[in-house]
Design an enzyme around this catalytic site. Structure first.
Site, mmCIF file in Angstrom:
data_model
loop_
_atom_site.group_PDB
_atom_site.id
_atom_site.type_symbol
_atom_site.label_atom_id
_atom_site.label_comp_id
_atom_site.label_asym_id
_atom_site.label_seq_id
_atom_site.Cartn_x
_atom_site.Cartn_y
_atom_site.Cartn_z
ATOM 1 N N TYR A 93 0.851 -1.184 0.000
ATOM 2 C CA TYR A 93 0.000 0.000 0.000
ATOM 3 C C TYR A 93 0.891 1.240 0.000
ATOM 4 O O TYR A 93 1.720 1.411 0.902
ATOM 5 C CB TYR A 93 -0.918 0.002 1.219
ATOM 6 C CG TYR A 93 -1.707 1.279 1.388
ATOM 7 C CD1 TYR A 93 -2.441 1.797 0.332
ATOM 8 C CD2 TYR A 93 -1.718 1.959 2.597
ATOM 9 C CE1 TYR A 93 -3.165 2.965 0.478
ATOM 10 C CE2 TYR A 93 -2.449 3.124 2.758
ATOM 11 C CZ TYR A 93 -3.166 3.626 1.699
ATOM 12 O OH TYR A 93 -3.884 4.788 1.842
ATOM 13 N N GLY A 98 4.767 12.248 -2.676
ATOM 14 C CA GLY A 98 4.661 13.662 -3.002
ATOM 15 C C GLY A 98 5.983 14.253 -3.440
ATOM 16 O O GLY A 98 7.054 13.812 -3.011
ATOM 17 N N VAL A 99 5.901 15.265 -4.295
ATOM 18 C CA VAL A 99 7.069 16.015 -4.770
ATOM 19 C C VAL A 99 6.756 17.498 -4.618
ATOM 20 O O VAL A 99 5.632 17.943 -4.926
ATOM 21 C CB VAL A 99 7.381 15.685 -6.246
ATOM 22 C CG1 VAL A 99 8.547 16.535 -6.755
ATOM 23 C CG2 VAL A 99 7.698 14.201 -6.410
ATOM 24 N N ILE A 108 11.199 13.331 -11.151
ATOM 25 C CA ILE A 108 11.501 12.906 -9.787
ATOM 26 C C ILE A 108 10.436 11.936 -9.276
ATOM 27 O O ILE A 108 10.737 10.889 -8.698
ATOM 28 C CB ILE A 108 11.616 14.123 -8.847
ATOM 29 C CG1 ILE A 108 12.763 15.023 -9.310
ATOM 30 C CG2 ILE A 108 11.844 13.673 -7.395
ATOM 31 C CD1 ILE A 108 12.820 16.355 -8.586
ATOM 32 N N GLY A 109 9.175 12.288 -9.510
ATOM 33 C CA GLY A 109 8.097 11.408 -9.077
ATOM 34 C C GLY A 109 8.156 10.056 -9.765
ATOM 35 O O GLY A 109 7.943 9.020 -9.134
ATOM 36 N N HIS A 132 -4.586 5.270 -2.810
ATOM 37 C CA HIS A 132 -5.789 6.083 -2.888
ATOM 38 C C HIS A 132 -5.443 7.433 -3.520
ATOM 39 O O HIS A 132 -4.339 7.937 -3.337
ATOM 40 C CB HIS A 132 -6.378 6.345 -1.500
ATOM 41 C CG HIS A 132 -6.854 5.121 -0.788
ATOM 42 N ND1 HIS A 132 -6.025 4.363 0.007
ATOM 43 C CD2 HIS A 132 -8.077 4.524 -0.747
ATOM 44 C CE1 HIS A 132 -6.720 3.352 0.508
ATOM 45 N NE2 HIS A 132 -7.961 3.421 0.070
ATOM 46 N N ASN A 137 -8.523 14.900 -8.414
ATOM 47 C CA ASN A 137 -7.108 15.221 -8.625
ATOM 48 C C ASN A 137 -6.656 14.641 -9.964
ATOM 49 O O ASN A 137 -5.976 13.618 -10.041
ATOM 50 C CB ASN A 137 -6.261 14.662 -7.474
ATOM 51 C CG ASN A 137 -4.832 15.185 -7.497
ATOM 52 O OD1 ASN A 137 -4.367 15.723 -8.510
ATOM 53 N ND2 ASN A 137 -4.126 15.022 -6.387
ATOM 54 N N GLU A 145 -1.863 6.571 -13.956
ATOM 55 C CA GLU A 145 -2.199 5.764 -15.126
ATOM 56 C C GLU A 145 -0.988 5.584 -16.044
ATOM 57 O O GLU A 145 -0.814 4.527 -16.660
ATOM 58 C CB GLU A 145 -3.372 6.392 -15.878
ATOM 59 C CG GLU A 145 -4.684 6.275 -15.100
ATOM 60 C CD GLU A 145 -5.858 6.933 -15.798
ATOM 61 O OE1 GLU A 145 -5.611 7.704 -16.763
ATOM 62 O OE2 GLU A 145 -7.013 6.695 -15.383
ATOM 63 N N TYR A 159 -12.077 10.956 1.953
ATOM 64 C CA TYR A 159 -11.275 12.070 2.460
ATOM 65 C C TYR A 159 -12.167 13.102 3.146
ATOM 66 O O TYR A 159 -13.357 13.222 2.850
ATOM 67 C CB TYR A 159 -10.531 12.772 1.318
ATOM 68 C CG TYR A 159 -9.470 11.926 0.637
ATOM 69 C CD1 TYR A 159 -8.207 11.777 1.200
ATOM 70 C CD2 TYR A 159 -9.734 11.290 -0.574
ATOM 71 C CE1 TYR A 159 -7.229 11.016 0.574
ATOM 72 C CE2 TYR A 159 -8.769 10.529 -1.208
ATOM 73 C CZ TYR A 159 -7.523 10.399 -0.628
ATOM 74 O OH TYR A 159 -6.565 9.638 -1.243
#
Length: 220
Positions: A93, A98-99, A108-109, A132, A137, A145, A159
Site C-alpha cells: 500500500y 509527493g514532490v 523525480i516522481g 488512494h 485530482n 495511469e 477524504y
C-alpha cells in the site's frame, strides 16, 4: 541544470521527519499527527521509505512510502482483489507520495515510483500494489495511469478536506501472476468456497453435479 538532474535518492530516516512534514503540508490538505511519521520512520522491515534530495543543499524535494500488508487487511477496506489467493499473499500500500511543486515535471516522481514498484514486484508474495487518490485530482490520476495503475473502485467520502467529504479512488497494479477478481457467483465460489476445507470436501460432488447439468443441457 534541470532540477531533476543532480539528486540523491536514498532511504528515509528519523532525521528526515521535519522535511517529510513540510512536503506533506505543501502537497496534501490533510494534517498528519507526529506519531504517524514516527511509525513510518521507525525502521520497520515492511516499510519502503525513500526520498529525493538535492546534492548541493541536502534538501528533500520528494518522497514515497509503501507498506507491506496482508491481502486480507487490504480486502477488508477495498473489497475482494484476487480471483485466487493463498495465506502468503501480500500487498503493498503506497501510504504517501509527493514532490515539491517547484520540482515537479522533472521526472523525480517517476523515479521514486519506479523504485518502489521494482522493489515491490521483486517479492513474489506481493500480488497487488495499490493507493488512494482524491477523485478530482486529475493530475495525480493521469500520472498514476502512466505508471500502469488501473482504476479499481471508488470510496465515497474517503477524504475530509477542510471539513468537507471528498470521494477517493483506489488504483491498483496486479503483479507476480495475480489474477484480478472477476466477480459473480462462480468467482466467489472459486475464491471463498473451493479453497476452504469445507469446499474441498464438496469439490467432488459439486464437479459431478456441474457435469450432469452440462451434459443434460447439451443432449437436447
Amino acid at each position: 541544470m534541470a532540477k531533476g538532474a543532480d539528486l540523491n535518492y536514498r532511504e528515509l530516516k528519523m532525521d528526515d521527519k521535519l522535511a517529510m512534514q513540510e512536503i506533506c503540508a505543501e502537497c496534501f490538505p490533510i494534517e498528519y499527527p507526529d506519531e504517524w511519521f514516527d511509525n513510518l520512520l521507525c525502521g520497520n522491515i515492511n516499510t519502503y521509505a525513500h526520498g529525493a534530495f538535492e546534492v548541493a543543499t541536502g534538501r528533500m524535494v520528494g518522497m514515497i512510502v509503501g507498506q507491506t500488508q496482508s491481502l486480507y487487511a487490504a480486502e477488508l477496506e477495498v473489497g475482494t482483489l484476487l480471483e485466487k489467493a493463498s495465506d502468503d499473499d501480500t500487498v503493498v500500500y503506497i501510504t504517501i507520495f509527493g514532490v515539491r511543486e517547484s520540482h515537479r515535471r522533472y521526472g523525480i516522481g517517476t523515479n521514486l515510483m519506479q523504485g518502489l514498484l521494482y522493489q515491490a514486484k521483486h517479492d513474489r508474495d506481493n500480488k497487488v500494489i495499490y493507493l488512494h487518490v482524491e477523485s478530482t485530482n486529475d493530475t495525480a490520476i493521469q500520472f498514476y495511469e502512466k505508471q500502469d495503475f488501473h482504476y479499481f473502485t471508488s470510496i465515497p467520502g474517503y477524504y475530509s478536506l477542510e471539513g468537507n467529504p471528498a470521494d477517493g479512488i483506489v488504483y491498483v497494479i496486479f503483479t507476480n501472476g495475480a489474477i484480478p477478481y472477476q466477480g459473480g457467483f462462480r468467482s466467489w465460489c472459486r475464491r471463498y468456497v473451493k479453497q476452504s476445507s469445507v469446499g474441498q470436501c464438496f469439490d467432488g460432488p459439486v464437479e459431478y453435479i456441474k457435469s450432469v447439468v452440462y451434459n443434460r443441457q447439451h443432449s437436447v
